[in-house]
Design an enzyme around this catalytic site. Structure first.
Site, PDB file in Angstrom:
ATOM      1  N   ASP A 136       0.817  -1.213   0.000  1.00  0.00           N
ATOM      2  CA  ASP A 136       0.000   0.000   0.000  1.00  0.00           C
ATOM      3  C   ASP A 136       0.852   1.265   0.000  1.00  0.00           C
ATOM      4  O   ASP A 136       0.436   2.314  -0.483  1.00  0.00           O
ATOM      5  CB  ASP A 136      -0.904   0.014   1.236  1.00  0.00           C
ATOM      6  CG  ASP A 136      -2.358  -0.268   0.893  1.00  0.00           C
ATOM      7  OD1 ASP A 136      -2.689  -0.349  -0.297  1.00  0.00           O
ATOM      8  OD2 ASP A 136      -3.166  -0.387   1.825  1.00  0.00           O
ATOM      9  N   HIS A 190      -9.269   9.172  -3.021  1.00  0.00           N
ATOM     10  CA  HIS A 190      -9.804   7.853  -2.678  1.00  0.00           C
ATOM     11  C   HIS A 190     -10.694   8.058  -1.458  1.00  0.00           C
ATOM     12  O   HIS A 190     -10.202   8.265  -0.341  1.00  0.00           O
ATOM     13  CB  HIS A 190      -8.690   6.856  -2.362  1.00  0.00           C
ATOM     14  CG  HIS A 190      -9.216   5.502  -1.960  1.00  0.00           C
ATOM     15  ND1 HIS A 190      -9.109   4.396  -2.767  1.00  0.00           N
ATOM     16  CD2 HIS A 190      -9.868   5.087  -0.845  1.00  0.00           C
ATOM     17  CE1 HIS A 190      -9.671   3.354  -2.169  1.00  0.00           C
ATOM     18  NE2 HIS A 190     -10.135   3.761  -0.991  1.00  0.00           N
ATOM     19  N   GLY A 194     -12.111   4.677   4.745  1.00  0.00           N
ATOM     20  CA  GLY A 194     -10.807   5.314   4.799  1.00  0.00           C
ATOM     21  C   GLY A 194     -10.724   6.288   3.641  1.00  0.00           C
ATOM     22  O   GLY A 194     -11.193   5.983   2.541  1.00  0.00           O
TER      23      GLY A 194
END
Length: 354
Positions: A136, A190, A194
């Site tokens: 990530d 995004h 989250g």
């Protein structure tokens, strides 16, 4: 076929892809360690799994029963949350790489151990199967030192206290999906439970809103986003470290403001708390966007991905209203597909057609 494994603390998600990145199947097992649910292509079954190895065995058996013979799998590819400063690109799993992932456990104590549990379980079952990992944090390895460095003493910096950034596979997938049409200076959001943003110039990350951990940056579903360190110290003095960690990561954000982290439900509500939560989410997304635009020296387009970014048009519209002073910017909505990016990374390392 490529077998993609995403191991969570009490769950396991897998996907199967052909070498042309056609998705063949999706499966999940929840509540590992107790009574949970196995879902395969939308069909749910109640199961009990002892650990990640047991869950992996059951989900492979379910795939085989559905006609997805695991003997045809030529490689496995894993999501690993943290690669630290060393693992800055997708990699084939060797003993040295696995050890480097273990070395990053202090940076991601809740995530890397369960990512390793998936790796270890599959290694025990299929020792000859080539395995790969995508990280990530890797997409943000292109950030400069002035971007990643906190203004703290060298000893703490050398101990790994710096900005890393997350959601990297989502942003990498976005860049791939744009192809030759990729804007030079792209402000990428995004937005889901989250939430983060990324300043992407010429396909590379210049800056991102998350930092040492996924707690930093935008207002999120249950995470506070940016908060003064002195405020954290005061809360920790009153509640203790573990309770403060839980408060900031699981009880804050939209949930802390309005009692609910479901954006759809908040948009449907007509009360002051829900209105504040939605406004907070949009305002701080735009505030952080200003920082990203400075990092890029301007902006050519905006892109949204993630559950909220893709599905909540009112949220996109409100964020863009805050950014209206920048003029009429092109706005793109990109489907999030981190699993496909993980499979793509593995195929590229295998010399395939990704």
């Amino acid at each position: 076929m490529i077998f993609v494994v995403n191991a969570g603390s009490s769950s396991l998600k897998v996907s199967l892809y052909r070498s042309d990145l056609t998705r063949l199947a999706d499966g999940t097992i929840s509540n590992i360690g107790g009574n949970g649910t196995l879902k395969l292509d939308g069909v749910a079954t109640t199961v009990t799994s002892d650990d990640h190895a047991d869950a992996l065995t059951q989900i492979q058996a379910a795939l085989a029963s559905a006609g997805r013979d695991m003997d045809n799998v030529s490689a496995a590819a894993h999501r690993v949350v943290h690669g630290g400063a060393q693992l800055t690109a997708p990699a084939r799993l060797t003993p040295d790489v696995v050890q480097a992932i273990r070395d990053c456990i202090p940076l991601a104590p809740l995530h890397n151990p369960v990512n390793l549990a998936g790796i270890d379980a599959l290694t025990a079952q299929r020792p000859d199967l080539p395995q790969f990992a995508s990280f990530d944090t890797a997409f943000h390895a292109s950030n400069s030192e002035v971007t990643t460095r906190y203004a703290i003493p060298e000893a703490q910096h050398q101990a790994g206290i710096r900005r890393y950034g997350f959601h990297g596979m989502s942003y990498a997938n976005m860049v791939h999906d744009f192809g030759d049409a990729l804007p030079d200076r792209l402000l990428a959001f995004h937005l889901g439970n989250g939430a983060s943003l990324c300043a992407i110039k010429a396909g590379k990350s210049l800056a991102t809103s998350m930092g040492y951990s996924p707690l930093a940056g935008l207002t999120m579903g249950t995470r506070s986003g940016d908060i003064d360190g002195a405020a954290v110290l005061r809360i920790a003095a009153e509640l203790g470290i573990e309770a403060t960690d839980k408060l900031l990561n699981k009880q804050s954000g939209l949930k802390g403001l309005a009692g609910d982290n479901d954006m759809k439900a908040l948009l449907e509500r007509d009360d002051d708390a829900a209105r504040l939560a939605v406004s907070h989410f949009c305002y701080w997304a735009a505030r952080h966007a200003g920082s990203a635009i400075v990092a890029m020296g301007g902006i050519d387009a905006v892109a949204f991905t993630g559950g909220i970014g893709e599905n909540a048009a009112p949220i996109r519209d409100r964020i863009m209203q805050h950014l209206g002073f920048l003029g009429d910017l092109p706005v793109h909505v990109i489907e999030a597909d981190e699993e496909k990016q993980i499979a793509r990374d593995a195929l590229a390392l295998m010399g395939g057609t990704a």
